[in-house]
Design an enzyme around this catalytic site. Structure first.
Site, PDB file in Angstrom:
ATOM      1  N   HIS A 194      -6.295  -2.346  -7.279  1.00 20.72           N
ATOM      2  CA  HIS A 194      -7.338  -2.362  -6.240  1.00 20.72           C
ATOM      3  C   HIS A 194      -7.667  -3.814  -5.908  1.00 20.72           C
ATOM      4  O   HIS A 194      -7.838  -4.632  -6.818  1.00 20.72           O
ATOM      5  CB  HIS A 194      -8.589  -1.630  -6.754  1.00 20.72           C
ATOM      6  CG  HIS A 194      -9.679  -1.592  -5.740  1.00 20.72           C
ATOM      7  ND1 HIS A 194      -9.625  -0.781  -4.625  1.00 20.72           N
ATOM      8  CD2 HIS A 194     -10.842  -2.293  -5.642  1.00 20.72           C
ATOM      9  CE1 HIS A 194     -10.711  -0.975  -3.894  1.00 20.72           C
ATOM     10  NE2 HIS A 194     -11.470  -1.882  -4.489  1.00 20.72           N
ATOM     11  N   ASP A 248     -11.032   4.558  -7.524  1.00 20.43           N
ATOM     12  CA  ASP A 248     -11.303   3.161  -7.903  1.00 20.43           C
ATOM     13  C   ASP A 248     -12.318   3.069  -9.051  1.00 20.43           C
ATOM     14  O   ASP A 248     -13.159   2.157  -9.071  1.00 20.43           O
ATOM     15  CB  ASP A 248     -11.827   2.348  -6.692  1.00 20.43           C
ATOM     16  CG  ASP A 248     -10.845   2.328  -5.531  1.00 20.43           C
ATOM     17  OD1 ASP A 248      -9.633   2.441  -5.781  1.00 20.43           O
ATOM     18  OD2 ASP A 248     -11.300   2.213  -4.383  1.00 20.43           O
ATOM     19  N   MET A 261      -2.241   5.877  -0.299  1.00 21.08           N
ATOM     20  CA  MET A 261      -3.491   6.141   0.411  1.00 21.08           C
ATOM     21  C   MET A 261      -3.852   7.633   0.467  1.00 21.08           C
ATOM     22  O   MET A 261      -4.323   8.123   1.493  1.00 21.08           O
ATOM     23  CB  MET A 261      -3.410   5.568   1.831  1.00 21.08           C
ATOM     24  CG  MET A 261      -3.111   4.080   1.869  1.00 21.08           C
ATOM     25  SD  MET A 261      -4.325   3.093   0.968  1.00 21.08           S
ATOM     26  CE  MET A 261      -5.675   3.113   2.141  1.00 21.08           C
ATOM     27  N   ASN A 321       3.279  -4.866  -3.660  1.00 25.59           N
ATOM     28  CA  ASN A 321       3.080  -4.688  -5.109  1.00 25.59           C
ATOM     29  C   ASN A 321       4.250  -3.931  -5.719  1.00 25.59           C
ATOM     30  O   ASN A 321       4.691  -4.235  -6.826  1.00 25.59           O
ATOM     31  CB  ASN A 321       1.766  -3.967  -5.384  1.00 25.59           C
ATOM     32  CG  ASN A 321       0.588  -4.920  -5.343  1.00 25.59           C
ATOM     33  OD1 ASN A 321       0.420  -5.747  -6.237  1.00 25.59           O
ATOM     34  ND2 ASN A 321      -0.194  -4.837  -4.286  1.00 25.59           N
ATOM     35  N   ASN A 343      -3.500   2.121 -11.192  1.00 24.73           N
ATOM     36  CA  ASN A 343      -3.666   1.766  -9.770  1.00 24.73           C
ATOM     37  C   ASN A 343      -4.072   0.315  -9.687  1.00 24.73           C
ATOM     38  O   ASN A 343      -4.671  -0.237 -10.605  1.00 24.73           O
ATOM     39  CB  ASN A 343      -4.770   2.640  -9.154  1.00 24.73           C
ATOM     40  CG  ASN A 343      -5.025   2.309  -7.695  1.00 24.73           C
ATOM     41  OD1 ASN A 343      -4.076   2.183  -6.908  1.00 24.73           O
ATOM     42  ND2 ASN A 343      -6.277   2.142  -7.324  1.00 24.73           N
ATOM     43  N   SER A 372      -7.972  -5.806  -9.479  1.00 24.59           N
ATOM     44  CA  SER A 372      -8.114  -5.078 -10.743  1.00 24.59           C
ATOM     45  C   SER A 372      -6.999  -4.041 -10.874  1.00 24.59           C
ATOM     46  O   SER A 372      -6.654  -3.375  -9.890  1.00 24.59           O
ATOM     47  CB  SER A 372      -9.451  -4.317 -10.786  1.00 24.59           C
ATOM     48  OG  SER A 372     -10.543  -5.162 -10.507  1.00 24.59           O
ATOM     49  N   ASP A 380     -12.395  10.102  -9.940  1.00 22.71           N
ATOM     50  CA  ASP A 380     -13.160   9.307  -8.971  1.00 22.71           C
ATOM     51  C   ASP A 380     -12.333   8.114  -8.526  1.00 22.71           C
ATOM     52  O   ASP A 380     -11.755   7.410  -9.365  1.00 22.71           O
ATOM     53  CB  ASP A 380     -14.467   8.800  -9.597  1.00 22.71           C
ATOM     54  CG  ASP A 380     -15.502   9.909  -9.675  1.00 22.71           C
ATOM     55  OD1 ASP A 380     -15.303  10.946  -9.006  1.00 22.71           O
ATOM     56  OD2 ASP A 380     -16.483   9.737 -10.414  1.00 22.71           O
ATOM     57  N   LEU A 401      -6.223  11.918  -4.998  1.00 20.05           N
ATOM     58  CA  LEU A 401      -5.504  12.824  -5.895  1.00 20.05           C
ATOM     59  C   LEU A 401      -6.495  13.786  -6.535  1.00 20.05           C
ATOM     60  O   LEU A 401      -7.627  13.404  -6.873  1.00 20.05           O
ATOM     61  CB  LEU A 401      -4.774  12.004  -6.971  1.00 20.05           C
ATOM     62  CG  LEU A 401      -3.669  11.097  -6.410  1.00 20.05           C
ATOM     63  CD1 LEU A 401      -3.209  10.086  -7.449  1.00 20.05           C
ATOM     64  CD2 LEU A 401      -2.480  11.932  -5.916  1.00 20.05           C
ATOM     65  N   GLU A 415      -2.548 -10.124  -7.265  1.00 19.28           N
ATOM     66  CA  GLU A 415      -2.131  -8.735  -7.513  1.00 19.28           C
ATOM     67  C   GLU A 415      -0.701  -8.691  -8.035  1.00 19.28           C
ATOM     68  O   GLU A 415      -0.370  -7.950  -8.957  1.00 19.28           O
ATOM     69  CB  GLU A 415      -2.222  -7.910  -6.228  1.00 19.28           C
ATOM     70  CG  GLU A 415      -3.630  -7.716  -5.713  1.00 19.28           C
ATOM     71  CD  GLU A 415      -3.665  -6.794  -4.500  1.00 19.28           C
ATOM     72  OE1 GLU A 415      -2.945  -5.789  -4.484  1.00 19.28           O
ATOM     73  OE2 GLU A 415      -4.427  -7.080  -3.561  1.00 19.28           O
ATOM     74  N   GLY A 420       4.251  -2.117   0.582  1.00 25.48           N
ATOM     75  CA  GLY A 420       4.986  -2.118  -0.683  1.00 25.48           C
ATOM     76  C   GLY A 420       5.200  -3.464  -1.326  1.00 25.48           C
ATOM     77  O   GLY A 420       6.160  -3.639  -2.094  1.00 25.48           O
TER      78      GLY A 420
HETATM   79  C1  GRF Z   1      -2.981  -3.810  -2.032  1.00 28.20           C
HETATM   80  O1  GRF Z   1      -3.935  -4.753  -1.651  1.00 28.20           O
HETATM   81  C2  GRF Z   1      -3.477  -2.938  -3.141  1.00 28.20           C
HETATM   82  O2  GRF Z   1      -4.358  -3.600  -3.993  1.00 28.20           O
HETATM   83  C3  GRF Z   1      -4.201  -1.841  -2.400  1.00 28.20           C
HETATM   84  O3  GRF Z   1      -3.437  -1.619  -1.256  1.00 28.20           O
HETATM   85  C4  GRF Z   1      -2.706  -2.798  -0.926  1.00 28.20           C
HETATM   86  C5  GRF Z   1      -1.270  -2.407  -0.875  1.00 28.20           C
HETATM   87  O4  GRF Z   1      -0.465  -3.485  -0.489  1.00 28.20           O
HETATM   88  N1  GRF Z   1      -4.380  -0.687  -3.226  1.00 28.20           N
HETATM   89  P1  GRF Z   1       1.090  -3.404  -0.756  1.00 28.20           P
HETATM   90  O5  GRF Z   1       1.567  -2.133  -0.071  1.00 28.20           O
HETATM   91  O6  GRF Z   1       1.326  -3.380  -2.213  1.00 28.20           O
HETATM   92  O7  GRF Z   1       1.649  -4.628  -0.097  1.00 28.20           O
END
Ligand code: GRF
Length: 230
Positions: free
Chosen positions: A111, A147, A92, A16, A109, A138, A145, A95, A176, A14
């Site tokens: 990535h 990503d 993870m 992000n 999202n 990104s 689909d 959907l 990010e 978590g």
């Molecule tokens: C991040 O690298 C994000 O880009 C990817 O999964 C990771 C999640 O990390 N989709 P966090 O849970 O936000 O620390």
């Protein structure tokens, strides 16, 4: 200013999510994080969200017989909280087109790669194996689909000779945490829209470009040398 009501979907750490929550605390930010929803009860991000005063809900996907049941349960919670935008942040679960369709143009999202390169998992190790000199992250609209949706924002880092997947991941993660709040602000303020399957962004970009080369390398372009003898 009317702020958009945002839910963040997580499955793990978590970080992000934390960056989005922090951004949402600024009164001028056009979105407020009203809900963090995890499909995993053990997700570390849940405690972080609670400590920040954000409502958390766990919907354990393993207690549903199929994806549709799980997603209908999520949809009911999102409806109950009057959520307007959804941010996937390390969520993870694949959907279904049904759920993605419900949130078309309103779900984004992040990535950890410069899409369309390195979709899927283990992006940093794969970037190193491929020998790319530029890597990054990104933010994109979610489509069925994985990503693959229209890009909203990208951030780049250089790849160093001595990078490991871990050191590269750390530099990308810092990017990010910058681009995700920026992308959410653009979407929430209406400056970014999904139109005919493309991302339309209102406003101009700074001109310029970046060259990723070691310090001290002369990269002057032919136009810089106009008039110089051949
Ligand atoms: C991040 O690298 C994000 O880009 C990817 O999964 C990771 C999640 O990390 N989709 P966090 O849970 O936000 O620390």
């Amino acid at each position: 200013m009317i702020r958009k009501r945002v839910a963040i979907l997580i499955s793990g750490r978590g970080s992000n999510m934390a960056a989005l929550i922090a951004a949402g605390k600024a009164p001028a930010f056009p979105a407020e994080i009203v809900l963090v929803l995890s499909n995993r009860p053990e997700a570390a991000g849940l405690a972080v969200a609670r400590a920040e005063g954000v409502t958390t809900v766990v919907i354990d996907h393993s207690s549903f017989a199929d994806r549709e049941g799980f997603e209908r349960a999520m949809q009911a919670v999102l409806d109950g909280q009057k959520v307007e935008l959804v941010c996937l942040a390390g969520f993870m679960r694949r959907l279904t087109p049904w759920f993605v369709g419900r949130w078309q143009g309103r779900m984004i999202n992040i990535h950890p790669a410069l899409l369309p390169a390195f979709k899927g998992l283990d992006t940093h190790a794969r970037a190193l194996a491929a020998g790319v000199k530029v890597h990054g992250a990104s933010v994109h609209f979610v489509v069925p689909d994985v990503d693959s949706g229209p890009l909203i924002a990208q951030g780049a880092v250089e790849v160093r000779d001595d990078d490991t997947a871990e050191t590269l991941a750390a530099r990308v993660l810092a990017i990010e945490h910058r681009i995700y709040p920026t992308a959410l602000a653009l979407l929430a303020s209406g400056r970014v829209k999904l139109v005919d399957g493309r991302c339309r962004i209102e406003g101009s970009y700074p001109t310029g470009s970046s060259l990723i080369v070691p310090d001290g390398v002369d990269c002057s372009t032919p136009s810089d040398n106009r008039g110089a003898p051949p």
